[in-house]
Design a protein around this motif. Sequence first.
Motif, PDB file in Angstrom:
ATOM      1  N   PRO A 104      13.005  45.818  34.590  1.00  0.00           N
ATOM      2  CA  PRO A 104      12.718  44.384  34.766  1.00  0.00           C
ATOM      3  C   PRO A 104      13.456  43.512  33.751  1.00  0.00           C
ATOM      4  CG  PRO A 104      10.689  45.681  34.803  1.00  0.00           C
ATOM      5  CD  PRO A 104      11.787  46.586  34.322  1.00  0.00           C
ATOM      6  N   PRO A 105      13.539  42.209  34.017  1.00  0.00           N
ATOM      7  CA  PRO A 105      14.248  41.300  33.110  1.00  0.00           C
ATOM      8  C   PRO A 105      13.545  41.163  31.769  1.00  0.00           C
ATOM      9  CG  PRO A 105      13.110  40.079  34.833  1.00  0.00           C
ATOM     10  CD  PRO A 105      13.020  41.516  35.209  1.00  0.00           C
ATOM     11  N   PHE A 106      14.345  40.868  30.744  1.00  0.00           N
ATOM     12  CA  PHE A 106      13.893  40.486  29.400  1.00  0.00           C
ATOM     13  C   PHE A 106      13.378  41.642  28.543  1.00  0.00           C
ATOM     14  CE2 PHE A 106      12.471  36.934  32.306  1.00  0.00           C
ATOM     15  CZ  PHE A 106      13.574  36.115  32.094  1.00  0.00           C
ATOM     16  N   LEU A 146      17.043  37.410  23.436  1.00  0.00           N
ATOM     17  CA  LEU A 146      16.542  36.144  23.961  1.00  0.00           C
ATOM     18  C   LEU A 146      16.736  35.012  22.957  1.00  0.00           C
ATOM     19  CD1 LEU A 146      13.273  37.370  25.725  1.00  0.00           C
ATOM     20  CD2 LEU A 146      15.487  36.870  26.761  1.00  0.00           C
ATOM     21  N   ARG A 147      16.492  35.283  21.680  1.00  0.00           N
ATOM     22  CA  ARG A 147      16.716  34.248  20.665  1.00  0.00           C
ATOM     23  C   ARG A 147      18.184  33.848  20.604  1.00  0.00           C
ATOM     24  NH1 ARG A 147      13.149  37.582  17.560  1.00  0.00           N
ATOM     25  NH2 ARG A 147      11.066  36.663  17.459  1.00  0.00           N
ATOM     26  N   GLN A 171       8.724  30.524  25.053  1.00  0.00           N
ATOM     27  CA  GLN A 171       9.170  31.366  26.168  1.00  0.00           C
ATOM     28  C   GLN A 171       9.118  32.849  25.808  1.00  0.00           C
ATOM     29  OE1 GLN A 171      12.982  29.300  26.658  1.00  0.00           O
ATOM     30  NE2 GLN A 171      12.418  28.860  28.787  1.00  0.00           N
ATOM     31  N   ILE A 172       9.534  33.177  24.585  1.00  0.00           N
ATOM     32  CA  ILE A 172       9.502  34.580  24.162  1.00  0.00           C
ATOM     33  C   ILE A 172       8.069  35.091  24.101  1.00  0.00           C
ATOM     34  CG2 ILE A 172      10.011  36.133  22.225  1.00  0.00           C
ATOM     35  CD1 ILE A 172      12.500  34.357  21.701  1.00  0.00           C
ATOM     36  N   ASN A 173       7.152  34.269  23.599  1.00  0.00           N
ATOM     37  CA  ASN A 173       5.741  34.663  23.573  1.00  0.00           C
ATOM     38  C   ASN A 173       5.199  34.850  24.981  1.00  0.00           C
ATOM     39  OD1 ASN A 173       5.593  34.648  20.774  1.00  0.00           O
ATOM     40  ND2 ASN A 173       4.926  32.506  20.678  1.00  0.00           N
ATOM     41  N   GLU A 174       5.633  33.996  25.897  1.00  0.00           N
ATOM     42  CA  GLU A 174       5.207  34.127  27.293  1.00  0.00           C
ATOM     43  C   GLU A 174       5.676  35.456  27.877  1.00  0.00           C
ATOM     44  OE1 GLU A 174       5.837  31.834  31.609  1.00  0.00           O
ATOM     45  OE2 GLU A 174       7.032  31.261  29.854  1.00  0.00           O
ATOM     46  N   VAL A 175       6.939  35.797  27.647  1.00  0.00           N
ATOM     47  CA  VAL A 175       7.459  37.076  28.129  1.00  0.00           C
ATOM     48  C   VAL A 175       6.646  38.233  27.548  1.00  0.00           C
ATOM     49  CG1 VAL A 175       9.443  38.638  28.043  1.00  0.00           C
ATOM     50  CG2 VAL A 175       9.796  36.206  28.511  1.00  0.00           C
TER      51      VAL A 175
END
Length: 264
Positions: free
Chosen positions: A175-177, A195-196, A204-208
């Motif tokens: 999966p992505p990320f 991602l950073r 967004q990173i916390n959401e992922v």
Amino acid sequence: MIQPLAYIHPEAKIAQNVVIEPFVTIHKDVEIGEGTWIGSNVTIMDGARIGKNCKIYPGAVISGEPQDLKFEGEVTTAEIGDNTTIRECVTINRGTKDRYKTVVGKNCLIQAYSHIAHDCFVGDNCIFSNSSTLAGHITVGDYVVLAGMVAVHQFCTIGSHAFVAGGTLVRKDVPPFIKAAREPIAYAGINSVGLRRRGFTSEQINEVQNIYRVLFVQNSNLSKAIDIIEAEYEATEVRDEILTFVRNSNRGIVKGFSQGKSSI
């Protein structure tokens, strides 16, 4: 600049400022864009479509016939996007009647001895480290990094911004990320460093991270995990990309921590 020791078929379409070094062979049905450099001993076969400002290093073979017994000589292509670098002895095969083309996107770095088989679609800004191998019919998203000697099973899909650790055998969809590693392949956390670097915010990173905690860490079955994510997380581009990938996975996604421990 074209060296006199290179062979170029008279019907190949070569932009005026392409540099072609000695002992290059370029076949008839080939197109090469402006500013591209072709190193010595490169072979570019029928069906190659190479963009602008690419670099192709010695020993590479672009648009070779598919290594597929079902191939019947159909007219297909191998397409290389602008600003992509292909290092020494890389092989990229053209497509078959499945997709009729193999595609490597823009701004990619394909390092030495890597192989991209027929009907693969590789996105933009990808990095394949030395001796990475894609079997046929594979789809790779944007900004994917494959470390050295990764081998990907045919028909797999790797989501955007994923990182696959060196020597990993990829038999499931990634999966992505995320980062994927171990044997058998498993979730190894999110690709927070990548991602950073690409401008994702902390939110967004916390959401992922939170979404994948539900998918991979809390030991819910997949359908239940999807229901939890839809109920508890607001619809965003990131959330929807993850859910769409998981739902559309044909081979099944990699396992989580507890299910994918190393067998070594």
